[in-house]
Structures are given as structure tokens and as C-alpha cells.
Enzyme design. Structure first.
Site, PDB file in Angstrom:
ATOM      1  N   ASP A  45      15.052 -42.280  43.637  1.00 38.11           N
ATOM      2  CA  ASP A  45      15.197 -43.308  44.675  1.00 38.11           C
ATOM      3  C   ASP A  45      15.608 -44.643  44.081  1.00 38.11           C
ATOM      4  O   ASP A  45      16.321 -45.424  44.700  1.00 38.11           O
ATOM      5  CB  ASP A  45      13.878 -43.506  45.439  1.00 38.11           C
ATOM      6  CG  ASP A  45      13.284 -42.205  45.936  1.00 38.11           C
ATOM      7  OD1 ASP A  45      13.294 -41.230  45.147  1.00 38.11           O
ATOM      8  OD2 ASP A  45      12.806 -42.160  47.073  1.00 38.11           O
ATOM      9  N   ASP A 104       9.437 -44.014  44.176  1.00 40.09           N
ATOM     10  CA  ASP A 104       9.982 -43.192  45.260  1.00 40.09           C
ATOM     11  C   ASP A 104       9.459 -43.647  46.606  1.00 40.09           C
ATOM     12  O   ASP A 104       8.408 -44.275  46.708  1.00 40.09           O
ATOM     13  CB  ASP A 104       9.604 -41.719  45.055  1.00 40.09           C
ATOM     14  CG  ASP A 104       8.090 -41.536  45.015  1.00 40.09           C
ATOM     15  OD1 ASP A 104       7.424 -42.371  44.360  1.00 40.09           O
ATOM     16  OD2 ASP A 104       7.581 -40.600  45.640  1.00 40.09           O
ATOM     17  N   GLU A 105      10.213 -43.327  47.641  1.00 40.66           N
ATOM     18  CA  GLU A 105       9.774 -43.451  49.034  1.00 40.66           C
ATOM     19  C   GLU A 105       9.182 -44.823  49.351  1.00 40.66           C
ATOM     20  O   GLU A 105       8.098 -44.926  49.909  1.00 40.66           O
ATOM     21  CB  GLU A 105       8.741 -42.356  49.363  1.00 40.66           C
ATOM     22  CG  GLU A 105       9.280 -40.957  49.180  1.00 40.66           C
ATOM     23  CD  GLU A 105       8.286 -39.894  49.594  1.00 40.66           C
ATOM     24  OE1 GLU A 105       8.681 -39.001  50.344  1.00 40.66           O
ATOM     25  OE2 GLU A 105       7.117 -39.950  49.162  1.00 40.66           O
ATOM     26  N   VAL A 106       9.907 -45.849  49.020  1.00 46.12           N
ATOM     27  CA  VAL A 106       9.428 -47.182  49.364  1.00 46.12           C
ATOM     28  C   VAL A 106       9.840 -47.493  50.795  1.00 46.12           C
ATOM     29  O   VAL A 106      11.014 -47.494  51.129  1.00 46.12           O
ATOM     30  CB  VAL A 106      10.018 -48.240  48.411  1.00 46.12           C
ATOM     31  CG1 VAL A 106       9.476 -49.628  48.767  1.00 46.12           C
ATOM     32  CG2 VAL A 106       9.708 -47.888  46.972  1.00 46.12           C
ATOM     33  N   HIS A 145       3.343 -45.879  47.550  1.00 49.67           N
ATOM     34  CA  HIS A 145       2.318 -44.927  47.118  1.00 49.67           C
ATOM     35  C   HIS A 145       1.178 -45.603  46.358  1.00 49.67           C
ATOM     36  O   HIS A 145       0.647 -45.061  45.398  1.00 49.67           O
ATOM     37  CB  HIS A 145       2.940 -43.837  46.235  1.00 49.67           C
ATOM     38  CG  HIS A 145       3.768 -42.869  47.010  1.00 49.67           C
ATOM     39  ND1 HIS A 145       3.234 -41.820  47.704  1.00 49.67           N
ATOM     40  CD2 HIS A 145       5.102 -42.814  47.239  1.00 49.67           C
ATOM     41  CE1 HIS A 145       4.204 -41.137  48.312  1.00 49.67           C
ATOM     42  NE2 HIS A 145       5.348 -41.720  48.057  1.00 49.67           N
TER      43      HIS A 145
END
Lengths: 502, 562
Positions: free
Chosen positions: A349, A296-298, A236
Site C-alpha cells: 500500500d 497497509d489499509e490506511v 491498525h
């Protein structure tokens, strides 16, 4: 929202509150926070009420039936900034002989003033009235947040102020400022100003200057609201790379750099030198102890494609386990944050990928199967906040607030000690389809349901009571200038929302 | 580069790079690049039928050196439009004309027929226009009527944009335009929630930017009766939410006048015989007492939560019809449009069936099915509305036609609202309903796919945009029975706090579907123009919500001081 112990008298006795004779009085510690609050609540109580009803001739009210003051006794010296440890409890008494508000800390006085203002209503014969009331109140959870995302769409400062007002009306105490993301970088950095020059949607109009940031923090401080900023990495972060050109991982296809960038490159020392300077700045600019580090969301795809990262993986003995690489990054980032005496919040995460966290890290749960996750996080001794049930950007027809309200945040098998580690929650309003045109009406009063769940006792679950109170509260917000949308179907507010124009 | 485009519009990209009057929608290109063709700045919405544009540019100085001129004088519709567009083409107080380009200093609005200057818009109006900006300092707008001139002025205003250094630009353009459908409506519901007058006027503004031409005013319903009647003042005295939640005669006059100035018709709906609970607050005798489930409980037993103790007119009393005649005499004097919406949907048969007086009346009149009672009510209302001092045409919701009742076809429009997607129908699609109604020979308007009050996450405007209103049949004769459509905004969860941002720009998608050529269907390309339109709306004072990540140039909606 409902107080811990509220005992309305059997026979409702009211006294009248008159604009020209009523005053707030400080009888304990004082500071700017208290005086500003007196000023605010005086306007809230008297201004909007009198706008429309001025035509009615009022009769003389004898002194015995008047409430002449609210005496506010703050027992301890004011703290400068609100914190996770702040004491928000208060006692409020409205009797015929007078009204008193007692709070150990200034923060409780703010909550009590809000409650006091809500008790005052307009009688059918044209007076402002308040019932004789005894309240003893304190929050169930100490972390009660709203996440606003100023990266997908920019929110002007005035809109953020409006939301801080609404948060105060709902006793929300954390503004989780998801300030930057892939899409744009509106934070005008003190030490790296090119980040917003190259990363903001517009480098002049769509930025938060250092002055803006301190204004927001100050506005929030006066309302007892913490500003916890989030600088989400290593994913992000596309908008960071516009200015810090060495920061992001170069993605490869067919053995060549393909022009795209992925998450922050965790294998090079320049990354950590930059982060050290940047985190140092953030720890000085943002006054709250906690900084949200994201995590998050790597996506591992780009890391996997990059030959330098492959070499690094080999050298470090990570095999093909890229979560170890993420672990490596987060560990170094946490070390940096720690060095600058800042606390960390991370999305779940990070712990799901097996990263070792410092014991004072707060983990934010946002995915589903959230109760199992709460059990897991608290079993490891870490504190948790919950946002999974409260993603308010997912709109739907009808009374969504009911499901937010009914959600019980602690509903897992665990020890009391584990459950005590659940310190609160947040309503998240991601901004893919939200900007200043609709952020207020989309958030309120749906977030009010979350606010009551996080403040009031677990036993407060009566939907009938909540229904009528949330609609009254939304009309209260409308009267105070917050365009909160209808909550419970057809109806009206005595004072309807202003939509601009003539 | 100049190119002529007929029917199917294509934008010709020019030397623009960034334009401050445009919107910018983004997605993270690495993961999800946006599809479609990016619109040039100053792209109009809804898309004109023929739009010839060019890379050659002119400039304009709207603040200090621009004149609206017309062959008509003393025409309030044009005068009002010149005032509004004089404001709306000023995009930014810091913007200036370009130094090296020819200025458009004047627009000549040539209207063939001056009738609109002294009349109200109607369904038969010719809204066509042509517009040319071709290097001369005078832009020319031709239209047969003032209503077409209004549409052309709107388009003209949308062609103007700013360069990144805040210079006014307008491209050489020639447009020939007309609406695909003559009826393009937005239905508002002021009974579930009341909208203050200023909100309604802003709704009219936004409608005019989308070239919508009917404000369908569902003014009363079960929940409240805000219309302040001169004939029956007690209706709102007892039926409105409060003394402040009413539309006075002056308010209604103002709405109609403001709508007319924007070329918008106002069609009121006094929905009956169902949805009339609030009428009974003042006139309980109007309503049928419901007898529970018909066998027990006696009268006035509500069937909560769906139905109250009485909410449907009593069809067997002459007093009901005398009352309705009095009301409609007032309505047709007050509302100048040729059409009035009579409602007639969701008749609550169970209540009528439960009432023994109605059973007796049916027996006395040799009626065997409750539908015959409904047919009787409809016949009476059509008779009443046919012999008013000013005869009117009628719109009704589709149910009486679904029920095969004898509904006159002449001067009737049937509004098709039922569909599986809006919960009004279990299995039958709006296409099936519409085909059946067409086969019976009725003229129609369509609203079933456009219930904008049903909100959902993401880009639902694409669903509204992709509806083809005539795809209920391949028979062009039947297709021709469809006169247009309307977006409906029922207000259970909508009031002045959220109306504008919930409805726009989603209503804009419906507006383009109803105005532009049938061939205009590329939703990915449309999104860039739609984003421009939403940013244009924000600049003009309506908080239209975002359709995707991004921003509106250097301008965002902000809190304004009251």
C-alpha cells in the site's frame, strides 16, 4: 523438500542407523548452534521412532552395515544471528564408508541436518535405515517466511516454539511476527510498559515480556530463523492509543470530536518524538536488521474529518490528496528507522500510494494482481516479497495446498535484474479465527507447500511426487509432535497425532 | 431483580463487569460494532427451555467444600458424573469462594427412576430436569431419570463463573429444561482416518458439554476396516490401515461404557452394500466384480477416480447374506443400542449393471430394473436384522426411500443427508427431500445442513445455527416425524490432529438448535454465549477454535507436555 541436485543410486543401498552407536561429529567450525542442533536431531531421529516399535527383537548389525556418524564440516566461523544474507547451502553425502555434511556457514549445516534426519526411515524389519545418497542443495529464495498474528488472538510462547520447530522442519527461515494490531498490544515494551498494560487483552497473561521476546528470538536463532517483527502503522494501531493517548487522530463528526480514533496523527511532532524512542527500543530488542513497518489499509476518513489535519494539509500544500499526508508520515518514519540503522519492510500500500522509499526497503505484496505489482515494484529497483497467493487463513474444503504449491512466484514480464529483486515470499495466517487451539493444524502441512515452492527449483512441479512427499512429511511432523492435518485425503500415519487426554 | 422467563429466554444483566470464566470476543468498534446482547457470565449452552436468573449471587468452594449427593446409591452413572463435574467446576486453581456470600455447599440430585443405573440410554429416555439455586446452601436438581440428571449437572457446572478477582460466583437461578428433539447426534468417520481411543473419549466429553446424546460411529468404509470382529477377525486383519489402526473388542467396550456414563448412545454403522471395498480385502467373494463400463475391459476394471474395481456387495449370492447375518449377530451383541445404522447410500448401479452374472440373475427372477436388485438387498437385510437373537431397529440413509423402494416404516429412521449446499444434490433442497420422505410416512433424522467437514472462512456456525429443522412443511403432523438430527464429520481431511478444533464449537451450534426452543434464533445474541462455551471447553481440555477476535479470560489453550 526437493534438493537442487539429488542423485539416488540406481540400486538402493541402505545402511542402518543405530541409537547406541551413531553420533554427530563436528569437523569444522563449532558453536552453540551446532551442538544444540546435534542434540535436537539426535532426539528427532531416535526418540519417536522407538516409542512404538520396541517389541521387535533386532538382529546384530555388523559394523560394515552401520552408519556410525555424520561428520559436519562448517567451513566459516559461526555467525551469531541469521540474516537475509546468510548462506544456507550445503552438501550431504551418505556412503558406506560414512556420512559427511559440508556447509560454508552454520545455517547450511542446519538445513543439511534437517535433510539428513528426513532421509532416515523405518524399515519393515524394524531398523532405522538410510539410503546411500548424494545431495547438493541451496534455496531458490532467501526470504521464506511465515506470518503469525498475535493481536487478533494471543499465542502462548509454547505454541510459537512449536511453530518455530515446524518451520525448521520445512526450512522456513523468517518468522514474521505481526505482534500488535488494532485488537490488542501484547508486546510488553521496555520503555513504554503502559502500552501492554492498557493495550493487551490481559496485562499479565496475554503479553510477551522482554524475556519472552528474547526467548523466542533465541529459539529461532538456534534454528536459523530470523524474527522480523511488525509494528503496523499508521493504521491498525487502535490498541496503541489506549496508553499513548496523544498518538491517534481524533475523529470528528458535525464539527466535534466523536469519541473515536483513527490512524496515528501524522501532523504533530509528539508523534515523531514517540516513534523515535519506540523504534530505538525495537531496533535494540529485535536482533534482525529488518523491522516491518506495516503501512497497509490506511483509512483516510478520520484524517479528513479532523480540522487540525485539514489545516496541516493546507499549510503543506497537499490539497485534498491524503496519500501525500500518508507519504509525509511514512517518509518521516523511514527516516527514523534509518537513523536507528534498521532496515524496513512495508506492505505494498505504501508504494501504491506513491510514497518514496529508501532503496533498501523491502516491499511485501499481498493484494491481488500481484504479478503486475511485482513488475512495478521491481521496476522501481526495490526488492519484493510475495504473500498474495498464500493467505492461509482463508480455509476451504479439500486440498488447498495444491494451489499454493502450483503457484509460480515469478511470472511477470521483466528483466533478469528485476526478477532477481523478488527475494522470496511468506505464508500469512491472520488470526481472526485462529488461536492456539487450531494454529498448528491449520498452518501445517499447508505451509509446507509454500515452503517447497520457495526452497526448491522452479522446475519442481510434479504434483504426484509432491502429493506423496507432502503426506509423508506431514506424518513426519506428527511423529515429531506437530499436529499437522491430513493433506491428501483418506489415509493414516504410522504414528497418529496426539490430541491430549489420557 | 428477578424475572421469570418462559419459552423465550432472556438474560438479565447483573452487576458483573468482567468475569474470568467468560470469553471475550471483539471487533474494532469504530468500524464494525458487534450486534446482539452480551451474555451474563455463567450463561449455559445450549439454552435451557426456561431459565430464570437473578442478580443475586451465591458463592461456591468446589475444591474443598462441595458435595454431590443423591437419593440413588451405587449408581455408576451418577458416581462418574460427580467425579467429572467435581473436576470441571474447579475453574482455576487460584480461585477461591467469595467471603461475603452464602455458599452453595451441596447439590441434591433427586432421581425418580433408578433404571438408568443398570441400563444404557435409549431414544425414549426422558432427559428433562429442573434445577434451583435459590439462596439455600443446597442446590436441588430433580429429574425423572439419571440421564436428565446428567443434563442438569452439566447446566449446573456452566452456571459457575469467576469474578475478576477470582472469586467463585453463581447466581440465584431456577431452570426447567428438556430437549426439543430426542435424537441429537454427532457422526464420526473412523475409516477415512483412524482416531485413537483417547480422541474418541475427548469427543464424548465435548458432546456431553453440548448435551448431544448420540455418537454415530461410521466405523468402517471403503478405505479401512478398523473394527476388530470376533466372528470375522480377518476383516480388520486385512482391512485396517495397520495392526495399530484397529478398535479391539476392549476398545469398543470402553467407548460404549464411557459414552453411557455421559448419557450418550453409540450407534454403529457398517455401511453396505456400497462403501465396502475394505471388506473385500479379507473376503473378496463379498464384492461384485465391476465390468468396466459393461461392454469392454472385462471384470475388475476400475472406474477411477470415483470407483475401484469392486466396492459393492454382491447382492445375488446367498453367501453374502449368510455373512451379513453372522456380522449383525455380533454387532447387536456388541453394541447395546436399540438402533443400528445399515448405511445403504450411494449404491453403485453401474457396477451391478455391468456384471453379466447379475444380469442373468435378474432375468431368471423376472427383474427388469436395477432398483429391484437394490430393493432385494434391502428386503434381505431387513429380514436378517428382524430375526436376530436381539431384534433391532434400523437407521438408513435416505436413498432407498428416494428410490421408492419397499422400506418398512416401523422401527426405521431415515437419515436425510442430501442437499444442494453439501454437493449431494444438484437442485433438490433438503427441505424438499424431507417433505417427500415425511409424506411417505417415515420417521427421520436430519443431517443435510450440518456437514461439518466442509470448512470455510469465517463464522459458518451461524449457518448451522440458523437452520430450522422443521421448515420443510407447515404440517405439524409431518413435522413430528422428525426425531432430531446429527452433525456429520466425514474424515477425508480430518484426523486426530485437527478433529477437535475443526468440529468445536461449530457442533455446539447444531447442539443448541436440537436442544433449545424453536424460538431461540438470535444468532447475534447467541454468539456471546457460544464464545463462553468455547472458552469453557478450552478450560476443560478440548481445543475449540475461536469464533471471532478476542480471548478467553486469562486462560488460553497451550501446548501441554506429553
Amino acid at each position: 523438500m526437493l534438493s537442487m541436485a539429488s542423485s539416488p543410486l540406481l540400486v538402493v543401498v541402505t545402511v542402518v542407523v543405530l541409537r547406541n552407536t551413531f553420533q554427530f561429529r563436528a569437523s569444522g567450525s563449532t558453536c552453540d548452534i551446532l551442538y544444540e542442533a546435534f542434540d535436537r536431531y539426535y532426539r528427532i531421529v531416535f526418540d519417536k521412532f522407538t516409542v512404538r516399535r520396541g517389541k521387535k527383537r533386532l538382529q546384530f548389525v555388523p559394523a560394515a552395515k552401520r552408519l556410525s556418524s555424520l561428520d559436519v564440516a562448517v567451513q566459516n566461523p559461526c555467525e551469531r544471528y541469521p540474516s537475509l544474507e546468510m548462506d544456507e547451502s550445503y552438501d550431504l553425502s551418505v556412503s558406506q564408508s560414512g556420512a559427511t555434511l559440508t556447509a560454508p556457514a552454520i545455517w547450511g549445516a542446519l538445513r543439511g541436518l534437517e535433510t539428513f534426519s528426513q532421509l532416515i526411515y523405518f524399515s519393515s524389519d524394524g531398523y532405522l535405515q538410510i539410503n546411500l545418497t548424494e545431495i547438493s542443495d541451496q534455496p531458490r529464495f532467501r526470504w521464506r517466511g511465515i506470518l503469525l498474528d498475535t493481536s487478533r488472538h494471543f499465542l502462548p510462547k509454547e505454541i510459537i516454539y512449536q511453530n518455530l520447530d515446524a518451520m525448521a522442519f520445512n526450512k522456513i527461515n523468517v518468522f514474521h511476527w505481526h505482534i500488535v494490531d488494532d485488537n490488542s498490544f501484547p508486546y510488553q515494551s521496555r520503555d513504554f510498559p503502559e502500552m501492554s498494560i492498557k493495550g493487551a487483552y490481559d496485562p499479565y497473561t496475554h503479553v510477551y515480556t522482554q524475556g519472552d521476546v528474547s526467548d523466542v528470538i533465541e529459539y529461532a536463532r538456534l534454528r536459523g530463523i530470523r524474527v522480523t517483527a511488525e509494528f503496523d502503522t499508521p493504521g491498525h494501531s487502535q490498541s496503541w492509543g489506549n496508553a499513548i493517548t496523544y498518538l491517534l487522530t481524533k475523529c470528528y463528526s458535525g464539527g466535534h470530536f466523536n469519541g473515536n480514533y483513527g490512524p496515528i496523527d501524522p501532523t504533530v511532532s509528539t508523534t515523531y518524538q514517540f516513534l523515535d524512542s519506540f523504534i530505538k527500543e525495537l531496533s535494540e530488542v529485535f536482533k534482525d536488521h529488518y523491522l516491518h513497518l506495516g503501512g497497509d489499509e490506511v483509512s483516510f476518513d478520520c484524517w479528513k474529518s479532523n480540522p487540525n489535519i485539514t489545516d496541516f494539509m493546507k499549510k503543506m500544500g497537499f490539497g485534498s490528496d491524503y496519500s501525500k499526508l500518508e507519504n509525509h508520515y511514512m517518509a518521516k518514519l523511514l527516516e527514523i528507522v534509518d537513523r536507528h540503522k534498521t532496515g524496513a519492510v512495508v506492505w505494498q500500500d505504501v508504494i501504491d500510494n506513491g510514497v518514496q522509499l529508501h532503496p533498501d526497503t523491502v516491499v511485501e505484496i499481498w493484494r491481488d494482481k500481484e504479478q503486475a505489482e511485482l513488475a512495478k515494484v521491481t521496476a522501481s529497483g526495490l526488492r519484493a516479497i510475495l504473500s498474495s497467493p498464500w493467505y492461509l487463513d482463508y480455509i476451504g474444503y479439500g486440498e488447498q495446498w495444491e494451489s499454493y504449491y502450483k503457484y509460480e512466484p515469478i511470472n511477470f514480464n521483466g528483466t533478469d535484474a528485476q526478477k532477481a529483486l523478488v527475494i522470496g515470499g511468506e505464508a500469512c495466517l491472520w488470526a481472526e479465527y485462529v488461536d492456539s487451539t487450531n494454529v498448528i493444524s491449520r498452518l501445517w502441512p499447508r505451509a509446507s507447500a509454500v515452503a517447497e515452492r520457495l526452497w526448491s527449483p522452479k522446475t519442481v512441479t510434479d504434483m504426484n511426487s509432491a502429493s506423496s512427499r507432502i503426506e509423508e512429511h506431514r506424518c513426519r511432523m506428527v511423529r515429531r509432535g506437530i499436529n499437522a492435518e491430513p493433506a491428501i485425503g483418506p489415509g493414516f500415519c504410522p504414528y497418529e497425532a496426539y490430541s491430549g487426554g489420557e | 431483580m428477578e424475572m421469570r422467563i418462559l419459552g423465550v429466554p432472556v438474560t438479565i444483566l447483573t452487576i458483573w463487569s468482567i468475569s474470568l470464566s467468560s470469553g471475550f470476543i471483539t471487533w474494532i468498534a469504530v468500524r464494525l460494532p458487534l450486534e446482539g446482547e452480551v451474555a451474563a457470565p455463567g450463561a449455559p449452552w445450549p439454552l435451557p427451555q426456561q431459565w430464570n436468573t437473578s442478580s443475586r449471587q451465591m458463592t461456591i468452594d468446589p475444591a474443598f467444600n462441595f458435595v454431590f449427593a443423591s437419593n440413588l446409591t451405587d449408581c455408576d452413572v451418577l458416581d462418574g458424573a460427580f467425579e467429572r463435574y467435581g473436576r470441571w467446576i474447579q475453574l482455576d486453581s487460584a480461585a477461591r469462594p467469595h467471603d461475603n456470600l452464602t455458599r452453595v455447599e451441596r447439590i441434591d440430585v433427586r432421581v425418580a427412576n433408578a433404571a438408568g443405573c443398570t441400563a444404557f440410554p435409549s431414544i425414549d429416555d426422558d432427559e428433562s430436569y429442573s434445577l434451583t439455586i435459590t439462596g439455600s446452601s443446597t442446590a436441588v436438581l430433580n429429574s425423572p431419570t439419571v440421564w436428565g440428571a446428567l443434563r442438569g449437572l452439566e447446566t449446573f457446572s456452566q452456571l459457575i463463573y469467576l469474578s475478576d478477582d477470582k472469586k467463585y460466583l453463581i447466581n440465584f437461578t431456577s431452570i426447567v429444561d428438556f430437549p426439543r428433539f430426542s435424537y441429537r447426534g454427532l457422526m464420526i468417520d473412523t475409516a477415512r482416518h483412524y482416531y485413537p481411543l483417547n480422541t474418541i473419549i475427548r469427543i464424548l466429553d465435548a458432546m456431553s458439554w453440548d448435551k448431544l446424546n448420540v455418537l454415530r460411529w461410521h466405523i468402517v468404509d471403503d478405505q479401512s476396516f478398523p473394527y476388530e470382529s470376533t466372528t470375522y477377525p480377518n476383516l480388520s486383519f486385512h482391512g485396517a490401515y495397520s495392526a495399530y489402526h484397529v478398535y479391539s473388542q476392549e476398545n469398543v467396550t470402553r467407548v460404549i461404557a464411557e459414552a453411557r456414563l455421559r448419557g450418550i448412545r453409540v450407534i454403529p454403522e457398517f455401511d453396505a452394500p456400497g462403501h465396502t471395498w475394505s471388506w473385500g480385502k479379507a473376503f473378496p467373494v463379498l464384492l461384485t466384480p465391476c465390468w468396466g463400463n459393461g461392454t469392454q475391459g472385462g471384470p475388475h476394471v476400475p472406474n477411477y477416480p470415483k470407483h475401484g474395481p469392486q466396492e459393492i456387495l454382491n447382492p445375488i449370492l446367498e453367501s453374502t447374506y449368510a455373512f451379513m447375518e453372522g456380522l449383525y449377530e455380533e454387532i447387536v451383541q456388541k453394541f447395546p443400542d436399540d438402533y443400528v445404522h445399515l448405511g445403504m447410500e450411494e449404491v453403485y448401479y453401474a457396477c451391478w449393471e455391468s456384471n453379466p452374472n447379475i444380469s442373468q440373475w435378474m432375468a431368471a427372477n423376472n427383474l427388469t430394473h436395477i432398483k429391484q436388485v437394490e430393493a432385494y438387498y434391502i428386503m434381505r437385510l431387513f429380514n436378517i436384522t428382524s430375526r436376530l437373537q436381539r431384534p433391532i431397529k434400523r437407521i438408513i440413509w435416505q436413498e432407498p426411500v428416494d428410490n421408492n423402494l419397499a422400506v418398512p416404516k416401523v422401527d426405521t429412521l431415515v437419515e436425510m443427508w442430501k442437499d444442494v449446499t453439501n454437493g449431494a444434490s444438484a437442485n433438490t433442497t433438503w427441505q424438499e427431500y424431507t417433505l417427500a420422505t415425511a409424506q411417505k410416512g417415515y420417521n427421520m433424522i436430519l443431517s443435510a445442513p450440518w456437514y461439518l467437514n466442509f470448512i470455510s472462512y469465517g463464522q459458518d456456525w451461524k449457518n448451522y445455527y440458523q437452520v430450522e429443522p422443521t421448515n420443510f412443511t407447515a404440517n405439524v403432523t409431518l413435522q413430528a416425524l422428525l426425531k432430531g438430527g446429527e452433525a456429520c464429520v466425514w474424515s477425508e481431511y480430518i484426523d486426530s490432529s485437527n478433529f477437535l478444533s475443526v468440529v468445536w464449537p461449530r457442533a455446539s451450534a447444531v447442539a443448541e438448535r436440537l436442544w433449545s426452543s424453536r424460538a431461540v434464533t438470535d444468532v447475534n445474541t447467541a454468539q456471546y454465549r457460544l464464545d463462553q462455551q468455547r472458552c469453557r471447553m478450552i478450560r476443560r481440555g478440548v481445543p475449540a477454535k475461536p469464533i471471532l477476535n478476542g480471548y478467553c479470560g486469562d486462560y488460553e489453550w497451550d501446548v501441554r507436555p506429553e
